[in-house]
Write a protein that holds these residues in place. Structure first.
Motif, mmCIF file in Angstrom:
data_model
loop_
_atom_site.group_PDB
_atom_site.id
_atom_site.type_symbol
_atom_site.label_atom_id
_atom_site.label_comp_id
_atom_site.label_asym_id
_atom_site.label_seq_id
_atom_site.Cartn_x
_atom_site.Cartn_y
_atom_site.Cartn_z
ATOM 1 N N HIS A 153 -8.530 -3.004 1.433
ATOM 2 C CA HIS A 153 -7.522 -2.342 2.262
ATOM 3 C C HIS A 153 -7.551 -0.825 2.023
ATOM 4 O O HIS A 153 -7.586 -0.050 2.983
ATOM 5 C CB HIS A 153 -6.126 -2.891 1.960
ATOM 6 N N VAL B 186 0.113 4.108 0.917
ATOM 7 C CA VAL B 186 -0.232 5.001 2.034
ATOM 8 C C VAL B 186 0.453 4.527 3.316
ATOM 9 O O VAL B 186 1.189 5.267 3.960
ATOM 10 C CB VAL B 186 -1.762 5.078 2.232
ATOM 11 N N CYS B 187 0.239 3.247 3.708
ATOM 12 C CA CYS B 187 0.816 2.754 4.968
ATOM 13 C C CYS B 187 2.060 1.908 4.732
ATOM 14 O O CYS B 187 2.775 1.604 5.681
ATOM 15 C CB CYS B 187 -0.226 1.964 5.746
ATOM 16 N N CYS C 218 -6.975 0.243 5.583
ATOM 17 C CA CYS C 218 -5.746 1.030 5.718
ATOM 18 C C CYS C 218 -5.950 2.001 6.907
ATOM 19 O O CYS C 218 -7.040 2.558 7.063
ATOM 20 C CB CYS C 218 -5.506 1.814 4.428
ATOM 21 N N PRO C 219 -4.934 2.210 7.746
ATOM 22 C CA PRO C 219 -5.113 3.110 8.888
ATOM 23 C C PRO C 219 -5.656 4.489 8.467
ATOM 24 O O PRO C 219 -6.475 5.069 9.192
ATOM 25 C CB PRO C 219 -3.699 3.241 9.455
ATOM 26 N N CYS D 256 0.839 -1.202 0.000
ATOM 27 C CA CYS D 256 0.000 0.000 0.000
ATOM 28 C C CYS D 256 0.880 1.262 0.000
ATOM 29 O O CYS D 256 1.766 1.391 0.843
ATOM 30 C CB CYS D 256 -0.892 -0.022 1.243
HETATM 31 ZN ZN LIG Z 1 -2.484 1.078 3.672
#
Ligand SMILES: [Zn+2]
Length: 194
Positions: A40, A30-31, A45-46, A28
């Motif tokens: 996700h 993003v994270c 995803c956080p 991912c």
């Molecule tokens: Zn993520």
């Protein structure tokens, strides 16, 4: 269209691109921790969880619910009111936009303001839609049929600047408002259209 693609796994997630041999990693953007699947990106995803949690739809931040994105959407469509469904779709679309920005290394927006943004977008869309509906109903009500046994000819012209041409359209209706015939043509601007 976005939600349909999300539910049918046809969005270019890194996992989809990885499975087709187009990327060497599916992590991912993003994270950096999990596989970049649609579930996700949009829920687990956080960043997404934080966006849902801080939004009016905080109940959707619970990761223990169903495990396929289309099931999440199905549940929302089945159980929620129109307003919630619209905000849900809009927020999911904004979260997807954030993931694209993260991948392209564009500046990111704080997750906790996305819920508000989704509600504002949705309201803005509703206002614009209402304006369009209002203006079309005004057009319909303005037109009056001619007295019997006459017919009425309506003519409209428009300028196509990019093509340097003029478009002309005309329509004839009878005294009952019934359509009889129409005409439309595009011609160079240099000619005298009339
Ligand atoms: Zn993520």
């Amino acid at each position: 269209m976005f939600m349909w693609r999300a539910c049918s796994s046809s969005l270019p997630t890194k996992t989809n691109l990885f499975n087709r041999g187009m990327l060497s990693s599916n992590s991912c953007p993003v994270c950096q921790e999990e596989a970049n699947t649609i579930l996700h990106i949009l829920r687990d995803c956080p960043y997404a969880r934080s966006a849902w949690f801080k939004s009016p739809l905080h109940k959707f931040s619970n990761p223990l619910r169903v495990s396929v994105w289309s099931d999440v959407v199905e549940e929302v469509l089945r159980e929620q009111c129109k307003h919630t469904i619209e905000v849900f779709f809009t927020l999911a679309w904004i979260i997807w936009g954030h993931r694209n920005n993260a991948w392209l290394q564009k500046p990111s927006v704080a997750a906790d303001c996305l819920g508000e943004k989704a509600v504002a977008y949705k309201e803005e869309y509703r206002v614009v839609l209402r304006k369009v509906e209002d203006s079309s109903s005004v057009m319909v009500h303005k037109w009056r049929p001619p007295p019997a046994p006459s017919v009425k000819l309506n003519v409209a012209m428009t300028l196509f600047r990019a093509r340097n041409s003029v478009g002309m359209g005309a329509m004839i209706r009878n005294y009952r408002g019934e359509f009889i015939t129409r005409y439309c043509e595009e011609f160079p601007r240099s000619q005298d259209g009339l």
